[in-house]
Structures are given as C-alpha cells and as structure tokens.
Design a protein around this motif. Structure first.
Motif, PDB file in Angstrom:
ATOM      1  N   ALA A   1      -8.803  -5.076 -17.691  1.00 53.02           N
ATOM      2  CA  ALA A   1      -7.682  -4.247 -17.243  1.00 53.02           C
ATOM      3  C   ALA A   1      -8.149  -2.820 -16.951  1.00 53.02           C
ATOM      4  CB  ALA A   1      -6.590  -4.229 -18.301  1.00 53.02           C
ATOM      5  N   HIS A   2      -7.456  -2.182 -15.986  1.00 54.02           N
ATOM      6  CA  HIS A   2      -7.755  -0.798 -15.623  1.00 54.02           C
ATOM      7  C   HIS A   2      -6.517   0.058 -15.877  1.00 54.02           C
ATOM      8  CE1 HIS A   2     -11.535  -1.990 -13.702  1.00 54.02           C
ATOM      9  NE2 HIS A   2     -10.856  -3.000 -13.145  1.00 54.02           N
ATOM     10  N   ARG A   3      -6.754   1.335 -16.149  1.00 56.24           N
ATOM     11  CA  ARG A   3      -5.660   2.274 -16.380  1.00 56.24           C
ATOM     12  C   ARG A   3      -5.527   3.197 -15.170  1.00 56.24           C
ATOM     13  NH1 ARG A   3      -3.946   2.602 -21.662  1.00 56.24           N
ATOM     14  NH2 ARG A   3      -3.128   4.702 -21.273  1.00 56.24           N
ATOM     15  N   PRO A   4      -4.287   3.560 -14.811  1.00 45.42           N
ATOM     16  CA  PRO A   4      -4.091   4.448 -13.654  1.00 45.42           C
ATOM     17  C   PRO A   4      -4.708   5.824 -13.887  1.00 45.42           C
ATOM     18  CG  PRO A   4      -2.050   4.188 -14.889  1.00 45.42           C
ATOM     19  CD  PRO A   4      -3.020   3.213 -15.481  1.00 45.42           C
ATOM     20  N   GLN A   5      -5.200   6.409 -12.786  1.00 39.93           N
ATOM     21  CA  GLN A   5      -5.875   7.710 -12.879  1.00 39.93           C
ATOM     22  C   GLN A   5      -4.950   8.880 -12.591  1.00 39.93           C
ATOM     23  OE1 GLN A   5      -9.079   7.641 -13.980  1.00 39.93           O
ATOM     24  NE2 GLN A   5      -8.652   5.427 -14.135  1.00 39.93           N
ATOM     25  N   ASP A   6      -3.877   8.645 -11.822  1.00 46.97           N
ATOM     26  CA  ASP A   6      -2.957   9.734 -11.479  1.00 46.97           C
ATOM     27  C   ASP A   6      -1.591   9.135 -11.178  1.00 46.97           C
ATOM     28  OD1 ASP A   6      -3.088   8.675  -8.870  1.00 46.97           O
ATOM     29  OD2 ASP A   6      -4.770   9.985  -8.348  1.00 46.97           O
ATOM     30  N   ALA A   7      -0.720   9.920 -10.563  1.00 46.38           N
ATOM     31  CA  ALA A   7       0.640   9.469 -10.273  1.00 46.38           C
ATOM     32  C   ALA A   7       0.825   9.111  -8.806  1.00 46.38           C
ATOM     33  CB  ALA A   7       1.644  10.543 -10.675  1.00 46.38           C
ATOM     34  N   SER A   8      -0.246   8.706  -8.140  1.00 42.88           N
ATOM     35  CA  SER A   8      -0.137   8.314  -6.736  1.00 42.88           C
ATOM     36  C   SER A   8       0.347   6.873  -6.615  1.00 42.88           C
ATOM     37  CB  SER A   8      -1.486   8.460  -6.037  1.00 42.88           C
ATOM     38  OG  SER A   8      -2.437   7.567  -6.617  1.00 42.88           O
ATOM     39  N   LEU A   9       0.860   6.553  -5.430  1.00 36.95           N
ATOM     40  CA  LEU A   9       1.327   5.205  -5.132  1.00 36.95           C
ATOM     41  C   LEU A   9       0.879   4.849  -3.727  1.00 36.95           C
ATOM     42  CD1 LEU A   9       3.086   2.698  -5.833  1.00 36.95           C
ATOM     43  CD2 LEU A   9       4.994   3.908  -4.781  1.00 36.95           C
ATOM     44  N   VAL A  10       0.236   3.690  -3.565  1.00 35.92           N
ATOM     45  CA  VAL A  10      -0.295   3.276  -2.269  1.00 35.92           C
ATOM     46  C   VAL A  10       0.076   1.829  -2.005  1.00 35.92           C
ATOM     47  CG1 VAL A  10      -2.373   2.968  -0.866  1.00 35.92           C
ATOM     48  CG2 VAL A  10      -2.240   4.873  -2.492  1.00 35.92           C
ATOM     49  N   PHE A  11       0.596   1.554  -0.802  1.00 42.13           N
ATOM     50  CA  PHE A  11       0.786   0.199  -0.299  1.00 42.13           C
ATOM     51  C   PHE A  11      -0.278  -0.041   0.758  1.00 42.13           C
ATOM     52  CE2 PHE A  11       4.467   0.080  -2.706  1.00 42.13           C
ATOM     53  CZ  PHE A  11       5.254  -1.047  -2.483  1.00 42.13           C
ATOM     54  N   GLU A  12      -1.075  -1.085   0.617  1.00 43.34           N
ATOM     55  CA  GLU A  12      -2.129  -1.409   1.576  1.00 43.34           C
ATOM     56  C   GLU A  12      -1.864  -2.778   2.193  1.00 43.34           C
ATOM     57  OE1 GLU A  12      -5.941  -1.249  -0.256  1.00 43.34           O
ATOM     58  OE2 GLU A  12      -5.986   0.942  -0.393  1.00 43.34           O
ATOM     59  N   GLY A  13      -1.378  -2.771   3.429  1.00 47.05           N
ATOM     60  CA  GLY A  13      -1.171  -4.023   4.160  1.00 47.05           C
ATOM     61  C   GLY A  13      -0.327  -5.031   3.404  1.00 47.05           C
ATOM     62  N   VAL A  14       0.729  -4.575   2.762  1.00 45.02           N
ATOM     63  CA  VAL A  14       1.523  -5.441   1.887  1.00 45.02           C
ATOM     64  C   VAL A  14       2.431  -6.361   2.706  1.00 45.02           C
ATOM     65  CG1 VAL A  14       3.408  -5.465   0.211  1.00 45.02           C
ATOM     66  CG2 VAL A  14       1.475  -3.904  -0.093  1.00 45.02           C
ATOM     67  N   GLY A  15       2.366  -7.639   2.379  1.00 49.57           N
ATOM     68  CA  GLY A  15       3.300  -8.620   2.906  1.00 49.57           C
ATOM     69  C   GLY A  15       3.906  -9.396   1.752  1.00 49.57           C
ATOM     70  N   PHE A  16       5.158  -9.822   1.908  1.00 44.91           N
ATOM     71  CA  PHE A  16       5.818 -10.536   0.810  1.00 44.91           C
ATOM     72  C   PHE A  16       6.842 -11.509   1.359  1.00 44.91           C
ATOM     73  CE2 PHE A  16       9.499 -10.852  -2.070  1.00 44.91           C
ATOM     74  CZ  PHE A  16       8.878 -11.536  -3.110  1.00 44.91           C
TER      75      PHE A  16
ATOM     76  N   GLY B   1      -2.060  -8.273   0.813  1.00 45.40           N
ATOM     77  CA  GLY B   1      -2.259  -6.850   0.565  1.00 45.40           C
ATOM     78  C   GLY B   1      -2.235  -6.528  -0.918  1.00 45.40           C
ATOM     79  N   ARG B   2      -2.017  -5.267  -1.241  1.00 46.38           N
ATOM     80  CA  ARG B   2      -1.956  -4.862  -2.636  1.00 46.38           C
ATOM     81  C   ARG B   2      -1.165  -3.576  -2.789  1.00 46.38           C
ATOM     82  NH1 ARG B   2      -7.844  -2.438  -4.396  1.00 46.38           N
ATOM     83  NH2 ARG B   2      -8.166  -1.036  -2.600  1.00 46.38           N
TER      84      ARG B   2
END
Length: 602
Positions: free
Chosen positions: A329-344, A393-394
């Motif tokens: 598991a990884h922990r977040p580094q800051d309060a940013s939010l990114v959508f990369e090529g997200v499909g659902f 995406g992610r």
C-alpha cells in the motif's frame, strides 16, 4: 459462512454444529427415556396383575425417574438449540456486516437498503427459528420411530408390522398430497412476496395515492395480488385436500392405536399373545405415529430456511472490492486529485457512464462538475472514494492510485457532503463525532459553530444530547445538512467532495448553508457537483460533462465567452431565475457562491 459448502439448510449450522449435535443427542436420549418409562409402566401393571397385593416399588420408582429425565432432557435440548440459534444469529450478522464493509458502496446501492435489511434481519431470524426448533424435532422425528420399531419387533413382530402398515398407508396418502411440492412451494412464496410488495407500495405511496388516483390504481394492484394469492391457495387446497386429510388422519396416533388394540385383542382371544405384552405394545406402539407430525412441521421450516439461505448466499457472493496488501500500500503525498483516462460502466455490457475523462485538481483549488441531467457528474464524484472501481484509466489521490491505498488512508484523505443527508438515531453530538469518536465536546461545538449549527442545537431541549431520531426525522432538512457539514469540518480532511449540498435548501436555510460550506472549503481541494450554477461562478476550473465525456473545461467567464454547452446551461439558468408569477416582480438575488465566501477573510 463457507460459500464452498453445498447450499443446504444444514450447512448453515456449521459454525454451531457441535452444540446442535449435542442438542439433538439430548432430544434423542429424552425420547429413549420416555419410551423406557412407558415400558416400565407396562411392567408395573403386569406385576400388579400377577400379585395384586405386592406393590412393585422399584419399577414404579424407575417410571418416575425416567419420566423426569425425559422431561429434563427435552427441556435442555431446546435450551441448547436456542443458545446455538442465538450464536448463529450473531455469527451470520457479523459476517454479513464484515463482508458488506468490503463491498463497493455502489454495489450496495444496487442491491438496495431494503433488500439488505431483509437479509440481515428477517432471513437471519428465519434461520434462528430453523436452528432453535427444527433440530430437536429432527432428532425426535427419527429417534422415536426407530426405537419404537425395535421395541415392537422385540415384543411381537406381528403387531410391529401392523403399526408399520398403518404408517405406510399414511405416507402413501401424504406423498400424493405433496406431489409437485417443490414447484408449488416456489409459487406459494412468489405469491406471498407479491402481496408483501404491494402492501409496502400501497402504504409508502399513500400521499401520492391520495393526491392523484384516490387509491384506485394502487389499491387495484394490491387487490390483484391478494386475489392471485387466494386463487393459488384455493387451487393447492383443492388438489391436495382429500389425500392430505387422509394422510393426516392416518398418521395420527389414534389409527395405529386402534389397529394394535383390535389385532392384540384378536391374538389374545386366540391365546397367541399374553396380556402384559399386549399392554406394553399399546403403551409404546404409538411412538412412531407421534413422531410424524413433528416431521411434517420440519419440512415447512426447511422450505423457509432454504429461501433465506439462498438470499444470504446471494449477498455473501457479492464481489468485494480488491484490497491492496498492507506491505504494497502507498500513502498520499498531498491533496491533489487526478483523473487519467478514466472510463466506467455500471454493467459490463452497459453503456459507458464516464468515458476517457482526464483532469487535474491542484491542492487547495475548487473544481466544479456541471452538465445536463445524466451527464455523469455524481458518478465522477463517487469514483473518488471507490464507491466503484474504474473500468479503464485510474484515479489518483495525492499521487497514488486509489486502488493502491488502504481504505483507511483513502477515507482519511477525503470527506463528503451529499445532497441526501443521513443522520443516525443517536444524539446530535454523536452524529457530529462520526468518524472522530474521540473528539472533545469543545471540538464538536467549534465544528457546529463553523457549520452555522450551534445556535439551533443549543435551542433544542437537550442541546447536543438531543436525539436526532431515525434518519434525523426530528430535524428539518437544512438542520440535518448543517450537522452533516459540521461532521465534515470536524474530520478535517484535505480533499472535500460536495454533491450540491444546497440543492434542496429553502431560502431561509440557503445562506446559512453557503456560509457553513465556505468554512468547510477553506484551504481544501474541493470537487463540487453543481446543479445551481450560481454556486460555481468563482471556481478555479469548471468541467462541463455531457454523456460522461468532458465537453468543456475552463473558468466561468471564458466558458460563457466560448458560447458552448456551458453558456447554454448558464443562459437557461438565468431565465429560470428571472421567472416570476408576476412579470413586474424583480427576481430575488441568489445567495453568494461558497467558493467566493471561502476566499473572503474570516
């Protein structure tokens, strides 16, 4: 519950099978002592006939002891089975709750709160009845006839065969009554569920019913469901009436007793059966017939248990969200939010609800999501906390894919305020502390002040200890919303998702809610799902969605100048705001944007 085991009513007892087996052994032993008491009673009568003046105290005492033991064993058998049933209730409900906690919230919404409540409450309760009552009956239903048959064969094989012949006739009649039973039981339960659904619909829709159709259509559906249920029951009764009545009559102890009485008298008259043996047969001979009625009841309990187990298995088979191993598991580094090529997609074969969506929300900025109804705004917001996992995406929070974060780390990074508020039945303070149970009273009150809720809470009869009632029924919509905002303020998480928290606010509460939201948004990365476009004029960026795709991206003034979808939505919003009942009445001024208030100094 082990989902690899056969879906059998008995498999569900696996967690408490040792205690159930003990209860069944007690029940079987109680049956044995009951029959021994009857046999010793026959011996007592035989001794009295042979020597009227000599009381057989030893066998009489044996009758008393065996009778008491049979009673105590039967009582303890039911005690043990009920203790096992209570344990099973706890185990099943705990396992269901733990499993649902690992299932995506989107999947839980798909199943529905009502269906889940029925499984966790009603179906588990049905299994309690099954375990508590059926297992002693099961032991008695099989131990009684087996032991009685052995005793009868030892006493006189002719009378034993006569008793078996009577029961065989009863079973033939019952088998005729129960032909096609599986299909009939399925149709019976389906008809009952249709009646239950019609009742719930009729009661819950009462305000709409009285407003629009005076109950004619809705009550008609209810009446149709009742008539269908009655028609099925009548058909089933007519089909099974004759053979069912005959079977119940023959399996009653009286026919067996009558046959043993007549045959024993005839054999005794021919001097091929002594009186004491005949008397013993009469006393214990009905043991087989007496066990048949519990066996019939057992079939009914098994049918109900099978339906409950099927629904429990369906919930337990709901796929869980994949969880990352703690060491990976990884922990977040800051309060940013990114959508990369997200499909659902909601369904594997369904249309895309979100398609190839990419954007970045920098720490401390406000990003608004707008678009026509059904554009995918709320879906995008609910992909952030993994209500569902993206199809392609992610989604990255603090530079980390949300699928590579522990659930606690993700929830510790993001807080939510939705337009549909939910409060628990506990106190106001307990509702604000949700997620931060150790928060002090001072911190709770500070959060309530920031949420513009302290004044109305203090005016309640018990202040912060006032109970909110089920789903917050004792509070108004605006009050519930401000308590929800206070809860989010107390959590103090760096990313905030707002699904238009003022959508249902009345004019009196809207300004207070906007002021509360401005306090909540200060210094946070905000994702704002907007229905009232006035609330997002000052957003750092506006994402305009159309059918799940990003149609436009920019600030308010630039998007207006562009003249695209956002401009059309804005002009439609302005026209709606300008509409009045009287053309000469000026439109009211909308409440200021929470984004603008958040930028103002305190």
């Amino acid at each position: 519950m082990d989902r690899q085991t056969p879906k059998s009513p008995w498999a569900v007892m696996r967690p408490v099978q040792g205690q159930i087996r003990f209860a069944m052994a007690l029940a079987a032993l109680g049956t044995v002592f009951g029959l021994v008491a009857l046999a010793m009673l026959a011996w007592v009568i035989h001794r009295l006939i042979e020597a009227p003046g000599d009381w057989p105290w030893t066998p009489m005492f044996g009758v008393l002891v065996c009778t008491v033991l049979a009673y105590l064993l039967r009582i303890n058998s039911f005690d043990q089975s009920h203790y096992a049933a209570f344990r099973l209730e706890q185990i099943l409900r705990t396992r269901l709750a733990e499993h649902l906690a690992r299932v995506s919230l989107g999947e839980i919404q798909r199943i529905g709160a009502g269906a889940l409540a029925k499984v966790i409450q009603d179906d588990v309760k049905e299994l309690h009845v099954f375990v508590a009552d059926s297992t002693p009956l099961h032991a008695r239903a099989y131990a009684g006839p087996a032991i009685t048959l052995i005793a009868l064969l030892w006493l006189d094989w002719r009378l034993a065969l006569a008793a078996v012949a009577v029961l065989a006739l009863g079973f033939v009649a019952m088998s005729l009554a129960m032909r096609d039973r599986a299909e009939l039981v399925r149709r019976y339960h389906a008809a009952r569920e249709r009646v239950s659904a019609a009742v719930v619909e009729f009661v819950q829709a009462m305000p709409v019913v009285r407003t629009f159709d005076t109950g004619t259509d809705t009550f008609g559906r209810f009446q149709h469901a009742l008539e269908s249920y009655l028609g099925f029951l009548t058909h089933w009764y007519r089909e099974a009436s004759l053979s069912g009545r005959l079977g119940m009559a023959v399996l009653n102890p009286m026919p067996t007793l009558a046959v043993l009485l007549w045959l024993g008298a005839w054999l005794g008259w021919r001097e091929s059966l002594d009186f004491s043996t005949w008397l013993a047969v009469l006393l214990i001979g009905t043991g087989m017939a007496e066990a048949m009625m519990p066996l019939m009841s057992l079939y009914h309990l098994i049918d109900k248990a099978k339906l409950s187990i099927a629904r429990i298995d369906e919930v337990m088979d709901t796929p869980e969200l994949p969880q990352v191993a703690p060491e990976k598991a990884h922990r977040p580094q800051d309060a940013s939010l990114v959508f990369e090529g997200v499909g659902f997609r909601y369904d594997a074969d369904g249309e895309e609800a979100v398609a190839d969506l990419s954007f970045t929300a920098a720490p401390g900025t406000v990003t608004a999501l707008v678009g026509p109804s059904g554009a995918g705004k709320t879906t995008v917001a609910r992909l952030i906390p993994r209500f569902w996992d993206v199809t392609t995406g992610r989604v990255l929070v603090g530079g980390v894919d949300v699928r590579e974060m522990r659930a606690d780390d993700l929830m510790g990074q993001v807080s939510f305020v939705f337009q549909d508020t939910f409060l628990f039945a506990g106190s106001i303070a307990e509702n604000i502390r949700l997620g931060v149970p150790d928060a002090s009273q001072e911190a709770v009150e500070a959060a309530a002040r920031a949420a513009q809720a302290h004044a109305f809470i203090e005016a309640l009869p018990q202040g912060y200890e006032t109970r909110a009632g089920e789903r917050g029924i004792f509070l108004s919509g605006g009050q519930r919303q401000r308590i929800t905002i206070a809860r989010a303020i107390l959590q103090e998480r760096p990313i905030l998702v707002l699904d238009e928290a003022t959508a249902f606010a009345d004019p009196e509460n809207e300004l207070a809610l906007v002021a509360a939201l401005s306090q909540l948004m200060r210094g946070k990365t905000v994702i704002l799902v907007a229905h009232r476009l006035s609330t997002i004029r000052d957003a750092d960026q506006i994402l305009v969605l159309d059918r799940g795709r990003l149609a436009e991206l920019g600030r308010h003034d630039d998007l207006i100048a562009h003249g695209g979808l956002y401009a059309r939505l804005w002009h439609g919003y302005e026209q709606a705001q300008a509409w009045t009942l009287h053309p000469d009445t000026p439109p009211s001024t909308p409440a200021p944007s929470p984004a603008r208030l958040a930028e103002m100094p305190s």
